[in-house]
Design a protein around this motif. Structure first.
Motif, mmCIF file in Angstrom:
data_model
loop_
_atom_site.group_PDB
_atom_site.id
_atom_site.type_symbol
_atom_site.label_atom_id
_atom_site.label_comp_id
_atom_site.label_asym_id
_atom_site.label_seq_id
_atom_site.Cartn_x
_atom_site.Cartn_y
_atom_site.Cartn_z
ATOM 1 N N ASP A 1 7.213 -39.634 41.300
ATOM 2 C CA ASP A 1 8.204 -38.717 40.736
ATOM 3 C C ASP A 1 9.545 -39.575 40.997
ATOM 4 N N THR B 1 5.039 -44.577 34.109
ATOM 5 C CA THR B 1 4.041 -44.649 33.245
ATOM 6 C C THR B 1 3.888 -46.224 33.838
ATOM 7 N N TRP C 1 3.833 -32.188 41.916
ATOM 8 C CA TRP C 1 3.086 -32.492 40.283
ATOM 9 C C TRP C 1 1.482 -33.147 40.587
ATOM 10 N N ASN D 1 3.549 -30.782 35.414
ATOM 11 C CA ASN D 1 4.323 -31.853 36.243
ATOM 12 C C ASN D 1 5.668 -31.686 34.686
ATOM 13 N N ASN D 2 6.347 -31.754 35.640
ATOM 14 C CA ASN D 2 7.464 -31.587 34.947
ATOM 15 C C ASN D 2 8.455 -31.296 33.977
ATOM 16 N N GLY D 3 6.825 -30.761 33.183
ATOM 17 C CA GLY D 3 6.969 -30.328 31.844
ATOM 18 C C GLY D 3 6.231 -30.884 30.808
ATOM 19 N N GLN D 4 5.787 -32.231 31.275
ATOM 20 C CA GLN D 4 5.179 -33.365 30.456
ATOM 21 C C GLN D 4 3.309 -32.926 30.807
ATOM 22 N N ASP E 1 1.354 -35.482 29.666
ATOM 23 C CA ASP E 1 0.353 -36.216 29.813
ATOM 24 C C ASP E 1 1.378 -37.091 30.712
ATOM 25 N N TRP E 2 1.914 -36.140 32.048
ATOM 26 C CA TRP E 2 2.601 -38.180 32.772
ATOM 27 C C TRP E 2 2.282 -38.889 32.928
ATOM 28 N N CYS E 3 2.610 -39.950 33.376
ATOM 29 C CA CYS E 3 2.245 -41.809 33.011
ATOM 30 C C CYS E 3 1.391 -42.059 32.367
ATOM 31 N N THR F 1 -4.201 -38.110 31.277
ATOM 32 C CA THR F 1 -4.425 -36.679 31.079
ATOM 33 C C THR F 1 -5.298 -35.772 31.761
#
Length: 436
Positions: A163, A169, A202, A209-212, A214-216, A219
């Motif tokens: 974060d 990513t 997260w 994950n902060n609303g994401q 597929d953060w980074c 999946t």
């Protein structure tokens, strides 16, 4: 490679009903205590009044939930292994928070020796994360190599503090690439790799994950979902039967056995035991047939590795605490000399010629250090010339035993292949020994 695969194939066959013992390890300040605090808070394992007691300038300091020693709180570091318990609907967990400092390697070795899994935390902000050829921290390498050497069955890399980097990513991709390359070179099997923010929560317990979603670019499951699916260390049932005798119950103590014979109590180390099996006693070499196998509640039933049992033999045989009852066929023979890998824990260095007590099962024998063969570089596991092992060092050492012991290589049996060295004068634990 993102290691997004779930372990359904593996976990369906494995035992996930049993509590999972796992340790968190990695470098100093990588966020191990914060991660454990996050697991405890988000699984509702911590009471509100306890949370109120770990406030720092209005914010909850999750690390304070686990840094239990006042010296740890004062220095802001973890020194000893702190065990914490929590459970989810799926499973119970026992966490060991292992220290990151090199001078506490001994504590980490102790925690790892009985763990089913290790979560190695990697701090993204300490690394040159934008560089595809980045170098990992020595302590990340050291702890990964150590948990692999100690045969911890599952190794999970959690890449933390993503974060706090400009491009999570890219950072996750480069760090995961460096970890996979290192693991391949070191012969480490990586069970899973997961990006997390212990501070924000997260990917730790929830996939939020902060609303994401597929953060980074990841999946896969959250860290907790991965842990819920990991197998516990399998019992060593594929090795010949062995049983260290812990207590000899004379028949006049209880009058349980119809034959009026003694019961030998202990925990089955390897293999399994049923009435009718022929066994031999070590070191006397006498043989007998098992007439009864008792559970802890004295019910007759066969027992496999990992379970406690009482064994009654068909004839009177001289057996004492510290003896071993072994399969008559296929059990290892007694050894008078051992080639070992030793993690040295004493403040005095290990040198050739010194005498120690060795504890193997419940058996004590005198041991002489014959030779220090190599010291392992804990950052690379390269073998270096050495004549002694300093505190927290690991090396290859030849031991001569006053009396034989029945051992197997540690690679075959975590129980038969491990001993502890104890100082004859101070009675302090001096070394953890793995038989090669």
């Amino acid at each position: 490679m993102h290691n997004d695969k779930h372990f359904s194939a593996k976990s369906s066959a494995s035992n996930t009903q049993t509590a999972l013992r796992f340790i968190t390890c990695g470098s100093v300040d990588d966020g191990k205590s914060t991660l454990i605090g996050r697991l405890l808070v988000d699984t509702k394992a911590v009471l509100q009044d306890h949370l109120a007691g770990v406030q720092r300038s209005g914010e909850t300091d999750l690390a304070l939930l686990t840094d239990g020693l006042s010296a740890e709180r004062e220095q802001g570091i973890t020194i000893d292994v702190a065990y914490r318990y929590f459970n989810t609907e799926a499973r119970k967990f026992i966490i060991g928070d292992a220290p990151g400092h090199e001078q506490y390697t001994r504590n980490m070795v102790t925690a790892a020796s009985s763990a089913d899994a290790a979560v190695v935390l990697v701090d993204a902000i300490k690394l040159d994360w934008a560089n595809p050829d980045l170098q990992l921290l020595p302590q990340t390498r050291r702890h990964s190599l150590l948990v692999n050497l100690l045969r911890v069955p599952s190794i999970v890399f959690a890449i933390n503090k993503l974060d706090a980097v400009a491009d999570a990513t890219v950072a996750y991709k480069n760090i995961a690439g460096a970890l996979n390359k290192f693991a391949q070179e070191a012969g480490i099997t990586v069970t899973a790799m997961v990006p997390v923010s212990a501070l924000k929560g997260w990917n730790v317990v929830d996939k939020e994950n902060n609303g994401q979603p597929d953060w980074c670019g990841y999946t896969g499951p959250s860290l907790l979902s991965i842990l819920e699916d990991l197998p516990v260390t399998p019992a060593e049932t594929d090795v010949a039967f062995s049983f260290p005798v812990q207590w000899v119950e004379k028949f006049h103590d209880s009058g349980v056995t119809t034959q009026g014979r003694r019961v030998f109590w202990g925990r089955v180390a390897t293999g399994s035991i049923e009435p009718g099996q022929t066994v031999k006693v070590f070191p006397s070499g006498q043989t007998a047939v098992v007439s009864q196998v008792l559970s802890a509640t004295r019910q007759p039933q066969g027992k496999a590795a990992g379970h406690s049992a009482g064994i009654v033999l068909d004839r009177e045989v001289d057996v004492s605490r510290g003896d071993w009852i072994l399969a008559a066929e296929g059990a290892p023979e007694g050894q008078r000399q051992l080639n070992t890998t030793i993690a040295w824990m004493d403040d005095e260095p290990l040198v050739a010629g010194r005498l120690y007590w060795a504890l193997h099962g419940h058996r004590w024998v005198k041991v002489k250090v014959q030779r220090v063969v190599h010291r392992l570089n804990v950052n690379t596991l390269a073998e270096e010339e050495a004549t002694e092992l300093a505190p927290n060092a690991i090396g290859h050492v030849t031991l001569a035993l006053q009396e034989p012991l029945v051992t197997l290589p540690f690679a075959q049996s975590r129980i038969l292949g491990a001993l502890v060295l104890v100082d004859t004068a101070s009675h302090k634990t001096s070394g953890a020994v793995l038989v090669n």
